[in-house]
Design a protein around this motif. Structure first.
Motif, PDB file in Angstrom:
ATOM      1  N   PRO A 116       0.779  -1.246   0.000  1.00 22.01           N
ATOM      2  CA  PRO A 116       0.000   0.000   0.000  1.00 22.01           C
ATOM      3  C   PRO A 116       0.809   1.293   0.000  1.00 22.01           C
ATOM      4  O   PRO A 116       0.313   2.326  -0.454  1.00 22.01           O
ATOM      5  CB  PRO A 116      -0.841  -0.113   1.278  1.00 22.01           C
ATOM      6  CG  PRO A 116      -0.114  -1.090   2.137  1.00 22.01           C
ATOM      7  CD  PRO A 116       0.559  -2.043   1.214  1.00 22.01           C
ATOM      8  N   ASN A 117       2.035   1.267   0.501  1.00 22.37           N
ATOM      9  CA  ASN A 117       2.843   2.478   0.554  1.00 22.37           C
ATOM     10  C   ASN A 117       3.634   2.645  -0.737  1.00 22.37           C
ATOM     11  O   ASN A 117       4.310   1.723  -1.187  1.00 22.37           O
ATOM     12  CB  ASN A 117       3.795   2.432   1.745  1.00 22.37           C
ATOM     13  CG  ASN A 117       4.593   3.711   1.896  1.00 22.37           C
ATOM     14  OD1 ASN A 117       5.614   3.886   1.244  1.00 22.37           O
ATOM     15  ND2 ASN A 117       4.123   4.610   2.748  1.00 22.37           N
ATOM     16  N   MET A 118       3.596   3.834  -1.337  1.00 26.26           N
ATOM     17  CA  MET A 118       4.235   4.056  -2.634  1.00 26.26           C
ATOM     18  C   MET A 118       5.754   3.918  -2.565  1.00 26.26           C
ATOM     19  O   MET A 118       6.375   3.403  -3.500  1.00 26.26           O
ATOM     20  CB  MET A 118       3.862   5.448  -3.174  1.00 26.26           C
ATOM     21  CG  MET A 118       4.365   5.708  -4.580  1.00 26.26           C
ATOM     22  SD  MET A 118       3.695   4.518  -5.787  1.00 26.26           S
ATOM     23  CE  MET A 118       4.696   4.878  -7.233  1.00 26.26           C
ATOM     24  N   ILE A 119       6.376   4.363  -1.479  1.00 25.92           N
ATOM     25  CA  ILE A 119       7.834   4.247  -1.367  1.00 25.92           C
ATOM     26  C   ILE A 119       8.239   2.779  -1.295  1.00 25.92           C
ATOM     27  O   ILE A 119       9.205   2.347  -1.937  1.00 25.92           O
ATOM     28  CB  ILE A 119       8.357   5.022  -0.143  1.00 25.92           C
ATOM     29  CG1 ILE A 119       8.159   6.528  -0.352  1.00 25.92           C
ATOM     30  CG2 ILE A 119       9.839   4.716   0.095  1.00 25.92           C
ATOM     31  CD1 ILE A 119       8.612   7.377   0.816  1.00 25.92           C
ATOM     32  N   ASP A 120       7.483   1.996  -0.528  1.00 20.51           N
ATOM     33  CA  ASP A 120       7.758   0.556  -0.465  1.00 20.51           C
ATOM     34  C   ASP A 120       7.543  -0.099  -1.829  1.00 20.51           C
ATOM     35  O   ASP A 120       8.341  -0.936  -2.268  1.00 20.51           O
ATOM     36  CB  ASP A 120       6.841  -0.116   0.562  1.00 20.51           C
ATOM     37  CG  ASP A 120       7.275   0.155   1.995  1.00 20.51           C
ATOM     38  OD1 ASP A 120       8.453   0.511   2.194  1.00 20.51           O
ATOM     39  OD2 ASP A 120       6.442   0.024   2.905  1.00 20.51           O
ATOM     40  N   ALA A 121       6.462   0.284  -2.500  1.00 19.12           N
ATOM     41  CA  ALA A 121       6.161  -0.277  -3.821  1.00 19.12           C
ATOM     42  C   ALA A 121       7.248   0.111  -4.825  1.00 19.12           C
ATOM     43  O   ALA A 121       7.643  -0.701  -5.667  1.00 19.12           O
ATOM     44  CB  ALA A 121       4.801   0.216  -4.303  1.00 19.12           C
ATOM     45  N   LEU A 122       7.736   1.348  -4.722  1.00 18.07           N
ATOM     46  CA  LEU A 122       8.802   1.806  -5.620  1.00 18.07           C
ATOM     47  C   LEU A 122      10.093   1.038  -5.360  1.00 18.07           C
ATOM     48  O   LEU A 122      10.780   0.620  -6.299  1.00 18.07           O
ATOM     49  CB  LEU A 122       9.032   3.302  -5.443  1.00 18.07           C
ATOM     50  CG  LEU A 122      10.064   3.948  -6.365  1.00 18.07           C
ATOM     51  CD1 LEU A 122       9.629   3.843  -7.816  1.00 18.07           C
ATOM     52  CD2 LEU A 122      10.286   5.411  -5.986  1.00 18.07           C
ATOM     53  N   PHE A 123      10.420   0.846  -4.081  1.00 21.27           N
ATOM     54  CA  PHE A 123      11.610   0.073  -3.722  1.00 21.27           C
ATOM     55  C   PHE A 123      11.530  -1.322  -4.328  1.00 21.27           C
ATOM     56  O   PHE A 123      12.490  -1.808  -4.945  1.00 21.27           O
ATOM     57  CB  PHE A 123      11.733  -0.022  -2.203  1.00 21.27           C
ATOM     58  CG  PHE A 123      12.936  -0.772  -1.716  1.00 21.27           C
ATOM     59  CD1 PHE A 123      14.084  -0.100  -1.336  1.00 21.27           C
ATOM     60  CD2 PHE A 123      12.935  -2.168  -1.628  1.00 21.27           C
ATOM     61  CE1 PHE A 123      15.211  -0.790  -0.890  1.00 21.27           C
ATOM     62  CE2 PHE A 123      14.045  -2.872  -1.191  1.00 21.27           C
ATOM     63  CZ  PHE A 123      15.187  -2.172  -0.818  1.00 21.27           C
ATOM     64  N   GLU A 124      10.381  -1.959  -4.174  1.00 20.92           N
ATOM     65  CA  GLU A 124      10.198  -3.327  -4.676  1.00 20.92           C
ATOM     66  C   GLU A 124      10.307  -3.377  -6.198  1.00 20.92           C
ATOM     67  O   GLU A 124      10.916  -4.291  -6.767  1.00 20.92           O
ATOM     68  CB  GLU A 124       8.839  -3.860  -4.226  1.00 20.92           C
ATOM     69  CG  GLU A 124       8.674  -5.358  -4.325  1.00 20.92           C
ATOM     70  CD  GLU A 124       9.336  -6.101  -3.179  1.00 20.92           C
ATOM     71  OE1 GLU A 124       9.395  -7.346  -3.254  1.00 20.92           O
ATOM     72  OE2 GLU A 124       9.780  -5.453  -2.207  1.00 20.92           O
ATOM     73  N   THR A 125       9.726  -2.381  -6.867  1.00 16.70           N
ATOM     74  CA  THR A 125       9.726  -2.377  -8.337  1.00 16.70           C
ATOM     75  C   THR A 125      11.102  -2.049  -8.894  1.00 16.70           C
ATOM     76  O   THR A 125      11.555  -2.670  -9.857  1.00 16.70           O
ATOM     77  CB  THR A 125       8.699  -1.361  -8.860  1.00 16.70           C
ATOM     78  OG1 THR A 125       7.435  -1.613  -8.244  1.00 16.70           O
ATOM     79  CG2 THR A 125       8.543  -1.485 -10.367  1.00 16.70           C
ATOM     80  N   VAL A 126      11.770  -1.060  -8.294  1.00 17.17           N
ATOM     81  CA  VAL A 126      13.140  -0.744  -8.722  1.00 17.17           C
ATOM     82  C   VAL A 126      14.039  -1.952  -8.499  1.00 17.17           C
ATOM     83  O   VAL A 126      14.887  -2.282  -9.339  1.00 17.17           O
ATOM     84  CB  VAL A 126      13.688   0.486  -7.957  1.00 17.17           C
ATOM     85  CG1 VAL A 126      15.180   0.654  -8.194  1.00 17.17           C
ATOM     86  CG2 VAL A 126      12.951   1.747  -8.386  1.00 17.17           C
TER      87      VAL A 126
END
Length: 482
Positions: free
Chosen positions: A94-104
């Motif tokens: 749900p958190n965008m920073i966490d999602a960005l970390f995972e995607t990067v």
């Protein structure tokens, strides 16, 4: 700065990514999961925005190194941001920073995760995580060059900005044909591994995810114990292919052509296999007492050596519990990385070789001050610009590493945790040691630290300079390079 060509490339990347979203969307239909709707919506939106950005008339078809580097850096950032949105929409991250970390971490083939329970993810999101490895392994811009009719010799600036290694060259005269050859070899090896994993009785979905991760040397697991719960046969197959994907793809091109013998003469490849062999022998002997017999120890040692030096990041056991000697060897392999021109990360074996030869060259000058000594690779003299590039790269690498360490120290974790966290992300490996070991995750860090590590992953994958150029005011001035 030629902004028109930058918008064109970024738009095409968004359109390409929208096509990639078909993979999780179809997976969602197969497994009857509702998460696929988020991927489909983001995919359609990405296609529309990408088309609008890239359909504008390009007034200037000429671009130089700075545009090439900026295009690649911005493309990877946009690719990652768009790729992270479905995680947020589905509520699985749900958190965008966490999602960005995972995607990067996925696109840069790092494999570091903030997820505490990966098995709770839907099949839709699991396949997307793994597929980002495959897309990022060879490079999204290389794929773009292979399928788009982009004329002109300026495209080499794009290839140099994205392809790993100190020197990037063409396999054949036309750059587009080079990109096609690279992806055909990449695709062919991917299919072969997938078929073999099915043959050794790995479930289809698991085989597909693990193959994507192995090919891109990424390492996102779909089980809590990574590959520890699979049979030894499966682990051996993955070990072999991890090592194969860490080889310079020029060697495979030579093996498929008329110069098969030349493939075995590549100095970097010989060093690469030599390092792997030596590391396996040392670790096997060192961990012998931790397992029932020498063959089991050999299997785990070979797997972890192959996983770490190729920066894949899969694990079959908690190597953080191994003796200090084995852990030190693993840290060295983290820094070393695979061959240039492969899907692996790290400093690259070729740079290690050149730096060692530079040390011996300097020692030789002290012994014979008037002697003329040159540094050669594969029998060819390396020119000063290449040597200077490698030395400046190493200095820049150390500077970014040190700054990242200082920033992570704000979390007040121990040195080993922070040191290996930077090593794991900057070198695109995945697991570190201590609190970020193979059985842990990166969710312990603050959002600020996660952004620092996200930058490290992108900088490491793009060989530092494209990301650093984004922070240089002079890059954004309108005007042509001379």
């Amino acid at each position: 700065m030629n902004y028109s060509i930058i918008f064109y490339i970024v738009g095409k990347v968004m359109m390409l990514e929208s096509a990639c979203f078909l993979i999780p969307s179809v997976t969602s239909l197969i497994y009857g999961e509702h998460e696929g709707m988020a991927y489909l919506i983001v995919g359609v939106a990405s296609a529309i925005i990408g088309y609008l950005i890239s359909s504008k008339k390009r007034f200037e078809n000429v671009f130089f190194a700075r545009e090439g580097f900026v295009m690649v850096a911005l493309s990877w950032i946009v690719l990652s941001v768009v790729g992270a949105i479905p995680f947020v929409l589905t509520g699985e991250i749900p958190n965008m920073i966490d999602a960005l970390f995972e995607t990067v971490s996925g696109f840069t083939t790092t494999g570091a995760s903030i997820l505490e329970d990966v098995e709770s993810l839907s099949h839709t999101s699991l396949i997307w995580r793994s597929f980002t490895h495959w897309v990022g392994g060879m490079g999204v811009i290389v794929l773009l060059l292979a399928i788009l009719p982009m004329a002109g010799g300026y495209n080499m600036h794009l290839m140099k900005a994205e392809s790993p290694g100190p020197v990037v060259g063409k396999l054949v005269p036309r750059l587009r044909d080079t990109a096609k050859i690279l992806y055909l070899i990449y695709l062919g090896m991917t299919v072969v591994e997938f078929v073999i994993l099915l043959f050794v009785k790995m479930p289809i979905f698991d085989a597909l995810c693990i193959t994507f991760g192995t090919a891109g040397t990424g390492g996102f697991g779909i089980k809590a114990d990574s590959l520890g719960g699979y049979s030894y046969a499966i682990q051996v197959v993955v070990t072999i292919f991890m090592i194969l994907f860490g080889v310079n793809f020029n060697a495979y091109f030579l093996m498929l052509g008329k110069h098969k013998k030349d493939a075995f003469k590549i100095e970097e490849v010989r060093w690469y296999f030599g390092i792997i062999f030596a590391a396996i022998v040392v670790i096997t002997i060192n961990i012998r007492g931790y397992f029932e017999n020498i063959m089991i120890a050999l299997n785990h040692a070979a797997f972890q050596v192959g996983s770490i030096i190729t920066t894949t990041g899969y694990s079959t056991t908690d190597f953080d519990l191994w003796p200090q000697l084995s852990r030190n060897v693993i840290i060295f392999l983290m820094m070393c990385g695979a061959c240039a021109g492969s899907t692996g990360g790290g400093i690259k074996v070729s740079r290690i070789i050149v730096m060692l030869k530079s040390v011996f060259q300097e020692i030789g000058y002290y012994i014979h001050p008037r002697g003329v000594k040159t540094i050669k690779m594969d029998g060819k003299v390396l020119e000063k610009p290449v040597l200077n590039n490698i030395r400046v790269f190493m200095l820049t690498y150390i500077m970014i590493y040190v700054v990242s360490m200082f920033l992570l120290s704000l979390n007040n974790f121990d040195f080993e945790t922070n040191f290996t966290a930077v090593a794991a992300t900057f070198n695109n490996i995945g697991p570190g040691l201590a609190k970020v070991g193979p059985m842990a995750n990166f969710n312990i860090y603050s959002y600020f630290s996660k952004l620092v590590l996200t930058f490290d992953m992108l900088a490491g994958r793009l060989e530092l300079y494209p990301m650093l150029l984004l922070f240089s005011p002079g890059v954004w001035r309108i005007g042509k390079d001379k």
